[in-house]
Structure formats: structure tokens, C-alpha cells
Motif scaffolding. Structure first.
Motif, PDB file in Angstrom:
ATOM      1  N   GLY A  19       9.071   3.348  -6.441  1.00 56.69           N
ATOM      2  CA  GLY A  19       8.022   2.747  -5.628  1.00 56.69           C
ATOM      3  C   GLY A  19       8.072   3.291  -4.215  1.00 56.69           C
ATOM      4  N   THR A  20       7.064   2.954  -3.432  1.00 53.62           N
ATOM      5  CA  THR A  20       7.039   3.368  -2.036  1.00 53.62           C
ATOM      6  C   THR A  20       7.934   2.442  -1.213  1.00 53.62           C
ATOM      7  N   LEU A  21       8.211   2.824   0.012  1.00 55.09           N
ATOM      8  CA  LEU A  21       9.057   1.997   0.869  1.00 55.09           C
ATOM      9  C   LEU A  21       8.409   0.660   1.213  1.00 55.09           C
ATOM     10  N   ASP A  22       7.073   0.557   1.069  1.00 57.74           N
ATOM     11  CA  ASP A  22       6.426  -0.732   1.300  1.00 57.74           C
ATOM     12  C   ASP A  22       6.180  -1.504   0.010  1.00 57.74           C
ATOM     13  N   ARG A  25       4.919  -0.491  -3.057  1.00 56.77           N
ATOM     14  CA  ARG A  25       3.768  -0.175  -3.915  1.00 56.77           C
ATOM     15  C   ARG A  25       4.165   0.831  -5.004  1.00 56.77           C
ATOM     16  N   PRO A  26       3.433   0.844  -6.112  1.00 58.10           N
ATOM     17  CA  PRO A  26       3.714   1.818  -7.161  1.00 58.10           C
ATOM     18  C   PRO A  26       3.288   3.230  -6.749  1.00 58.10           C
ATOM     19  N   THR A  27       3.944   4.208  -7.333  1.00 57.90           N
ATOM     20  CA  THR A  27       3.604   5.617  -7.126  1.00 57.90           C
ATOM     21  C   THR A  27       3.017   6.177  -8.421  1.00 57.90           C
ATOM     22  N   ALA A  28       2.676   7.437  -8.401  1.00 57.21           N
ATOM     23  CA  ALA A  28       2.170   8.103  -9.608  1.00 57.21           C
ATOM     24  C   ALA A  28       3.214   8.047 -10.728  1.00 57.21           C
ATOM     25  N   LEU A  29       4.489   8.147 -10.383  1.00 55.88           N
ATOM     26  CA  LEU A  29       5.543   8.052 -11.412  1.00 55.88           C
ATOM     27  C   LEU A  29       5.574   6.664 -12.047  1.00 55.88           C
ATOM     28  N   THR A  30       5.376   5.637 -11.230  1.00 57.95           N
ATOM     29  CA  THR A  30       5.327   4.276 -11.757  1.00 57.95           C
ATOM     30  C   THR A  30       4.151   4.131 -12.711  1.00 57.95           C
ATOM     31  N   GLU A  31       3.003   4.623 -12.299  1.00 56.31           N
ATOM     32  CA  GLU A  31       1.822   4.527 -13.160  1.00 56.31           C
ATOM     33  C   GLU A  31       2.028   5.295 -14.459  1.00 56.31           C
ATOM     34  N   ARG A  32       2.647   6.461 -14.373  1.00 61.84           N
ATOM     35  CA  ARG A  32       2.905   7.224 -15.600  1.00 61.84           C
ATOM     36  C   ARG A  32       3.760   6.414 -16.574  1.00 61.84           C
ATOM     37  N   PRO A  53      15.461   0.139  -1.925  1.00 58.28           N
ATOM     38  CA  PRO A  53      14.304   0.339  -1.056  1.00 58.28           C
ATOM     39  C   PRO A  53      13.034   0.805  -1.756  1.00 58.28           C
ATOM     40  N   HIS A  54      13.157   1.212  -3.015  1.00 58.70           N
ATOM     41  CA  HIS A  54      11.999   1.716  -3.746  1.00 58.70           C
ATOM     42  C   HIS A  54      11.564   0.797  -4.877  1.00 58.70           C
ATOM     43  N   GLN A  55      12.050  -0.434  -4.882  1.00 56.75           N
ATOM     44  CA  GLN A  55      11.632  -1.413  -5.889  1.00 56.75           C
ATOM     45  C   GLN A  55      10.263  -1.962  -5.513  1.00 56.75           C
ATOM     46  N   LEU A  56       9.444  -2.241  -6.506  1.00 52.65           N
ATOM     47  CA  LEU A  56       8.143  -2.836  -6.254  1.00 52.65           C
ATOM     48  C   LEU A  56       8.305  -4.255  -5.721  1.00 52.65           C
ATOM     49  N   VAL A  57       7.314  -4.680  -4.931  1.00 54.48           N
ATOM     50  CA  VAL A  57       7.301  -6.025  -4.358  1.00 54.48           C
ATOM     51  C   VAL A  57       5.957  -6.666  -4.680  1.00 54.48           C
ATOM     52  N   LEU A  58       5.976  -7.926  -5.070  1.00 57.12           N
ATOM     53  CA  LEU A  58       4.746  -8.671  -5.276  1.00 57.12           C
ATOM     54  C   LEU A  58       4.414  -9.422  -3.999  1.00 57.12           C
ATOM     55  N   SER A  59       3.293  -9.074  -3.396  1.00 62.90           N
ATOM     56  CA  SER A  59       2.826  -9.743  -2.179  1.00 62.90           C
ATOM     57  C   SER A  59       1.300  -9.698  -2.193  1.00 62.90           C
ATOM     58  N   ALA A  60       0.700 -10.359  -1.239  1.00 65.13           N
ATOM     59  CA  ALA A  60      -0.759 -10.313  -1.136  1.00 65.13           C
ATOM     60  C   ALA A  60      -1.242  -8.875  -0.950  1.00 65.13           C
ATOM     61  N   ASP A  61      -0.463  -8.067  -0.239  1.00 58.70           N
ATOM     62  CA  ASP A  61      -0.852  -6.674   0.002  1.00 58.70           C
ATOM     63  C   ASP A  61      -0.706  -5.790  -1.222  1.00 58.70           C
ATOM     64  N   THR A  62       0.322  -6.038  -2.042  1.00 62.61           N
ATOM     65  CA  THR A  62       0.592  -5.150  -3.185  1.00 62.61           C
ATOM     66  C   THR A  62      -0.008  -5.652  -4.498  1.00 62.61           C
ATOM     67  N   ALA A  63      -0.473  -6.891  -4.537  1.00 67.23           N
ATOM     68  CA  ALA A  63      -1.024  -7.451  -5.781  1.00 67.23           C
ATOM     69  C   ALA A  63      -2.142  -6.588  -6.377  1.00 67.23           C
ATOM     70  N   PRO A  64      -3.075  -6.062  -5.574  1.00 64.44           N
ATOM     71  CA  PRO A  64      -4.109  -5.203  -6.170  1.00 64.44           C
ATOM     72  C   PRO A  64      -3.530  -3.938  -6.822  1.00 64.44           C
ATOM     73  N   ASP A  65      -2.466  -3.392  -6.247  1.00 66.63           N
ATOM     74  CA  ASP A  65      -1.827  -2.215  -6.838  1.00 66.63           C
ATOM     75  C   ASP A  65      -1.183  -2.562  -8.175  1.00 66.63           C
ATOM     76  N   LEU A  66      -0.546  -3.722  -8.246  1.00 68.46           N
ATOM     77  CA  LEU A  66       0.074  -4.151  -9.500  1.00 68.46           C
ATOM     78  C   LEU A  66      -0.996  -4.454 -10.546  1.00 68.46           C
ATOM     79  N   ALA A  67      -2.119  -4.993 -10.115  1.00 70.32           N
ATOM     80  CA  ALA A  67      -3.223  -5.243 -11.048  1.00 70.32           C
ATOM     81  C   ALA A  67      -3.739  -3.927 -11.625  1.00 70.32           C
ATOM     82  N   ARG A  68      -3.790  -2.889 -10.791  1.00 66.60           N
ATOM     83  CA  ARG A  68      -4.217  -1.572 -11.288  1.00 66.60           C
ATOM     84  C   ARG A  68      -3.221  -1.009 -12.303  1.00 66.60           C
ATOM     85  N   LEU A  69      -1.923  -1.257 -12.083  1.00 58.66           N
ATOM     86  CA  LEU A  69      -0.923  -0.821 -13.072  1.00 58.66           C
ATOM     87  C   LEU A  69      -1.173  -1.488 -14.414  1.00 58.66           C
TER      88      LEU A  69
END
Length: 94
Positions: free
Chosen positions: A5-8, A10-17, A46-62
Motif C-alpha cells: 500500500g501507499t504510505l497514506d 491506499r492500495p497500489t496497482a500491486l494491491t489491485e492485481r 508503513p505500507h498496510q492499508l488503512v480504512l478511513s473516510a479518505d481511503t474507503a472509496p479506494d477500498l470500494a474500488r478494490l
């Protein structure tokens, strides 16, 4: 938990793959496909995904990407997350 994941948090292309591959597997139940921290300071690395209001849309896309691949296999999957807080073992910063 993944290390891609990113430092904030969020998922990366590797996560999506990885998630798309879960969908391609044809499994109808995909549970705990990622250990996702419930707060930034509770991340195991530092690269673990986090569930927050900011990252929830990214997790929904996953989840949508996984479901898209599963539907191509003729499956409508049930998808779950493993929500975590690493407590004293937390290492949220590099």
C-alpha cells in the motif's frame, strides 16, 4: 497484511492485481483477503492499508475489481476484510 500500500494507506496497482486474482480464482467466499488497519497508528507496517473516510472509496474500488473478475468466472462473491489494530506491535511509519 500486505506491504504494497501507499504510505497514506491506499492500495497500489500491486494491491489491485492481487485482488483481481482473488476474483479470477472463482471463489464465492473471499474472506480476510487483506488485513486493513482501522486507524493509521495501528498499522503493522508503513505500507498496510488503512480504512478511513479518505481511503474507503479506494477500498470500494478494490472490491468492485474483485467482483468484476469473479463475475467473469460466473460467480457473485461475498467479500470480507480482516480489520486489524496491531497494538504494541504497530509500526506505522518508515
Amino acid at each position: 497484511e500486505g506491504w504494497d500500500g501507499t504510505l497514506d494507506g491506499r492500495p497500489t496497482a500491486l494491491t489491485e492485481r492481487r485482488w483481481r486474482n482473488f476474483g479470477r480464482s472463482g471463489a464465492a467466499l473471499v474472506w480476510g483477503c487483506e488485513a486493513v488497519a482501522v486507524v493509521e497508528e495501528g498499522r503493522a507496517n508503513p505500507h498496510q492499508l488503512v480504512l478511513s473516510a479518505d481511503t474507503a472509496p479506494d477500498l470500494a474500488r478494490l472490491r468492485a475489481a474483485l467482483a468484476e473478475e469473479a463475475r467473469a468466472q460466473g460467480v457473485t462473491p461475498v467479500v470480507g476484510l480482516q480489520l486489524t489494530h496491531s497494538g504494541r506491535w504497530s509500526r506505522p511509519t518508515p
